[in-house]
Each structure stands twice: as C-alpha cells, then as structure tokens.
Design an enzyme around this catalytic site. Structure first.
Site, short mmCIF file in Angstrom:
data_model
loop_
_atom_site.label_atom_id
_atom_site.label_comp_id
_atom_site.label_asym_id
_atom_site.label_seq_id
_atom_site.Cartn_x
_atom_site.Cartn_y
_atom_site.Cartn_z
N HIS A 77 8.06 0.49 18.50
CA HIS A 77 6.92 1.02 17.72
C HIS A 77 7.07 2.52 17.47
O HIS A 77 6.22 3.32 17.87
CB HIS A 77 5.60 0.70 18.43
CG HIS A 77 4.43 0.65 17.49
ND1 HIS A 77 3.33 -0.15 17.65
CD2 HIS A 77 4.16 1.36 16.35
CE1 HIS A 77 2.46 0.03 16.68
NE2 HIS A 77 2.95 0.95 15.87
N ILE A 78 8.17 2.87 16.78
CA ILE A 78 8.47 4.29 16.55
C ILE A 78 8.35 4.66 15.08
O ILE A 78 8.87 5.70 14.65
CB ILE A 78 9.88 4.66 17.08
CG1 ILE A 78 10.95 3.75 16.46
CG2 ILE A 78 9.92 4.60 18.59
CD1 ILE A 78 12.38 4.22 16.71
N GLY A 79 7.68 3.83 14.28
CA GLY A 79 7.60 4.08 12.84
C GLY A 79 7.18 5.50 12.50
O GLY A 79 7.75 6.15 11.63
N GLY A 123 0.85 -1.20 0.00
CA GLY A 123 0.00 0.00 0.00
C GLY A 123 0.88 1.24 0.00
O GLY A 123 1.95 1.25 -0.59
N ARG A 124 0.42 2.27 0.71
CA ARG A 124 1.15 3.55 0.69
C ARG A 124 2.57 3.38 1.26
O ARG A 124 3.54 3.84 0.68
CB ARG A 124 0.44 4.59 1.55
CG ARG A 124 -0.96 4.92 1.13
CD ARG A 124 -1.51 5.93 2.13
NE ARG A 124 -2.91 6.18 1.94
CZ ARG A 124 -3.89 5.44 2.48
NH1 ARG A 124 -3.60 4.42 3.24
NH2 ARG A 124 -5.15 5.73 2.25
N ILE A 125 2.65 2.74 2.44
CA ILE A 125 3.96 2.66 3.10
C ILE A 125 4.87 1.69 2.33
O ILE A 125 6.05 1.97 2.11
CB ILE A 125 3.78 2.24 4.58
CG1 ILE A 125 3.03 3.35 5.33
CG2 ILE A 125 5.13 1.95 5.24
CD1 ILE A 125 2.59 2.99 6.75
N GLU A 160 2.32 -6.24 22.40
CA GLU A 160 2.97 -5.02 22.91
C GLU A 160 2.41 -4.63 24.28
O GLU A 160 1.21 -4.77 24.50
CB GLU A 160 2.75 -3.87 21.91
CG GLU A 160 3.48 -4.11 20.62
CD GLU A 160 3.31 -3.00 19.59
OE1 GLU A 160 2.77 -1.92 19.93
OE2 GLU A 160 3.71 -3.22 18.45
N ARG A 212 2.03 -4.49 11.81
CA ARG A 212 1.47 -4.81 13.11
C ARG A 212 2.09 -6.13 13.58
O ARG A 212 2.29 -7.06 12.79
CB ARG A 212 -0.05 -4.98 13.03
CG ARG A 212 -0.82 -3.67 12.98
CD ARG A 212 -0.79 -2.95 14.34
NE ARG A 212 -1.57 -1.72 14.32
CZ ARG A 212 -1.07 -0.50 14.08
NH1 ARG A 212 0.21 -0.34 13.82
NH2 ARG A 212 -1.85 0.56 14.12
C1 DGY Z 1 -0.08 3.58 12.94
O1 DGY Z 1 -0.33 4.76 12.65
O2 DGY Z 1 -0.85 2.66 12.66
C2 DGY Z 1 1.22 3.31 13.62
O3 DGY Z 1 1.37 2.02 14.01
C3 DGY Z 1 1.46 4.28 14.75
O4 DGY Z 1 1.90 5.43 14.20
#
Ligand code: DGY
Length: 328
Positions: free
Chosen positions: A287-289, A157-159, A269, A240
């Site tokens: 979880h710092i994306g 997808g986007r990411i 988590e 996730r």
């Molecule tokens: C999201 O936006 O889903 C990330 O996991 C947290 O920024």
C-alpha cells in the site's frame, strides 16, 4: 484562530502538516509507529476538538459518541471508506479527505506495477539475486508487450485518468467502466470507450482498478468476473483491496484464468489471502501508492489545512460534507 483546541493526530505524518497544526493548537501525535488500537483512538477522541486520522481508523457513530467536543475530522487519505460520512453529516461534523495531491504518485505506482507484471521484473530480479542465472536464454521470462494493447480503467476518476495519460507512450487504446460521470478528457483525448462491466472485462488486456470502495465496487472482481477476462489479461489494483475477492483471485491466477496481477492493496490489510505470495505471476507492494515525498507532504498540509478550517469555522478546502457548513 482557535488557541485552546486540542488536536489528535493518530499516527505521525510529515512535519509540514504537524507544523501548521502546532501553530494553532495543542497537538498530540501518536508516539508509536503503528495505528492506535480502537480503545486508544476512542480514549484520545474523548478530549479532542479535531482529529487527523488514517484510512485504518474507523470513523463511525461510536467514534463520534466518544468525541463530544469534536468539531472536525480530517482523513489522511483520498479514499474515505473508513468514514461514515452520512453519520458525520447528521451530527453536523465536517469531514475531509486529500484528493489531487496524491494522484500522480498513485498513477505512477499503478503504471510501475503494470510494467513489472507484464515483464516479470520482480521474478527476474529474484533469479539474479539468487545467483542461479545460467546466462541468456531465448525462452527466459517471456512477457507481454504493452504497446498497442487495450488498457481498461475501472473507476476513471482523477487517478484513473492519470494512469491513462501515462499510457500515452505505449499507444494503448483506452476503455473505461464505472465512475460517477462520463470522463470527458478520456473520450476527447484518448477516444476512450465507456463499456458495460461484462464488455469491459472481455476487452481489456490490462485492467487498472482505480475506483473507490463502495457497495457497488466491493468484490466486483470475483470468480465470475475473472472467468470473463482474457486469459492473457493483467490486473492491477491501487484502489482498495476489497474491490477484489482475493481468494478468488488466487484461484484464478493459479488456474491461469488470467495471466498476472500487480497489487498494492489487499482485502484484509495487512494480511494477504493464503497462497497469494507464493504465486509467480504476481507483484505485491505494501500500500505505497501515495508514498512519495511530494504526495505525502501534500497530504499532510492539505489534511492540516482542512482540520484548521474546521476548527475556525471556515470552509475546508476538500470537505466531504460541505452542505453542513454554515449550518447553525
Ligand atoms: C488513499 O489516499 O486513499 C491511499 O490509499 C493512501 O494514500
């Protein structure tokens, strides 16, 4: 504009978003630097017209039952596996997420993890800090060169698309798996091949998981999947945690079935599977994306704009159930 609305923000977010909300409503922000407990969340929801919440807040039938005045819920995240969207839709409550604003931040972290795992950057840093480095050695920290290798995007997808764009400088071939529709940009600009899961696993040198969590993706990466991957493969997850069977990953890494992993998200988590942190071939971040100033400010203002539109009865910019808008 609603003047008597009460908005609950379940944990402090950047000021830019809070300021927007305060201009239009009475805003209660969780004063503690921790998620609300379930009981606290439901108690706050009882008198809220709008709630701005986190990926750690479960937004389900019980939550909606506890919130009789609720006119909208805005998630401070792009992922929305914490929200029962069909239930919200049945009740006519709009819900939203924060796509786009965190795409680059998350893709850059994914690429950082790929490089860190490929070149043992964290373990090497540890040796320097320990004071035990004995000097240059021909056999020290031999890693993997990325250039010319195949990058597999699971959930393009986007990411995922942004991760592929970042790989350009490494001339990586791209294969993809999953996603709602064929990714035209990746096919056109990268000659990406969409593969069935088994072929994808067998082909990719580096797998980047950028998929959402849903029944199809939950535990997609399990012992069987690791057995199909290349022993030299690297696995990176910024999607996730539960997409990976984390206990099976610890076994696969320990037995050398795959070469390394970079994880930003975890199955349970904030806990990690037993043994994960002791493995030398993993890089683990909390979880710092989306943790950049641009992304977090963008998330705050987008979530606030979504919630205010819901309270005003206008179209939220990124509504997850737009079909209910305008419904009496
Ligand atoms: C999201 O936006 O889903 C990330 O996991 C947290 O920024």
């Amino acid at each position: 504009m609603t003047t008597h609305a009460r908005i609950v923000v379940t944990r402090a977010i950047p000021e830019a978003g809070l300021e927007l909300l305060r201009q239009a409503a009475t805003v209660w922000v969780n004063p503690e630097d921790r998620p609300l407990t379930r009981q606290e969340l439901l108690a706050q929801a009882a008198t809220a017209h709008g709630v701005l919440g986190l990926l750690t807040d479960r937004i389900d039938a019980d939550f909606f039952d506890a919130a009789p005045l609720l006119r909208g819920y805005a998630n401070y995240a792009v992922g929305y596996d914490n929200i029962d969207v069909p239930e919200a839709t049945r009740r006519g409550i709009p819900v939203s997420n924060t796509p786009d604003v965190l795409t680059l931040a998350t893709a850059e972290l994914a690429f950082g993890l790929i490089l860190a795992v490929a070149r043992h950057i964290v373990a090497a840093d540890g040796v320097m800090r320990s004071g035990n480095w004995s000097g240059w050695g021909p056999l020290q920290f031999i890693g993997t060169e990325l250039t010319g290798k195949t990058l597999g995007i699971y959930g393009p997808g986007r990411i995922g698309t942004a991760v592929a764009r970042l790989s350009r400088g490494f001339a990586m071939a791209i294969v993809t798996c999953g996603g709602r529709r064929p990714n035209e940009e990746l096919v056109r600009d990268f000659g990406a091949r969409a593969l069935a899961f088994e072929d994808f696993l067998a082909t990719a040198d580096v797998v980047a998981i950028t998929a959402p969590l849903n029944p199809q993706t939950r535990h997609a990466f399990n012992a069987e999947a690791f057995a199909r991957m290349r022993p030299s493969a690297l696995l990176v997850n910024t999607g996730r945690g539960p997409i990976i069977d984390e206990a099976a990953l610890v076994t696969a890494l320990g037995e050398g079935r795959i070469a390394g992993a970079g994880l930003d998200v975890y199955e349970f988590e904030p806990r990690m599977a037993a043994g994960l942190a002791a493995l030398p071939n993993v890089v683990i971040t909390p979880h710092i994306g989306s943790a950049t100033d641009i992304a977090r400010n963008g998330m705050a203002t987008l979530a606030a704009r979504n919630l205010l539109a819901m309270l005003e009865g206008t179209s939220p910019p990124t509504c997850l159930n737009p079909e209910i808008l305008g419904r009496p």
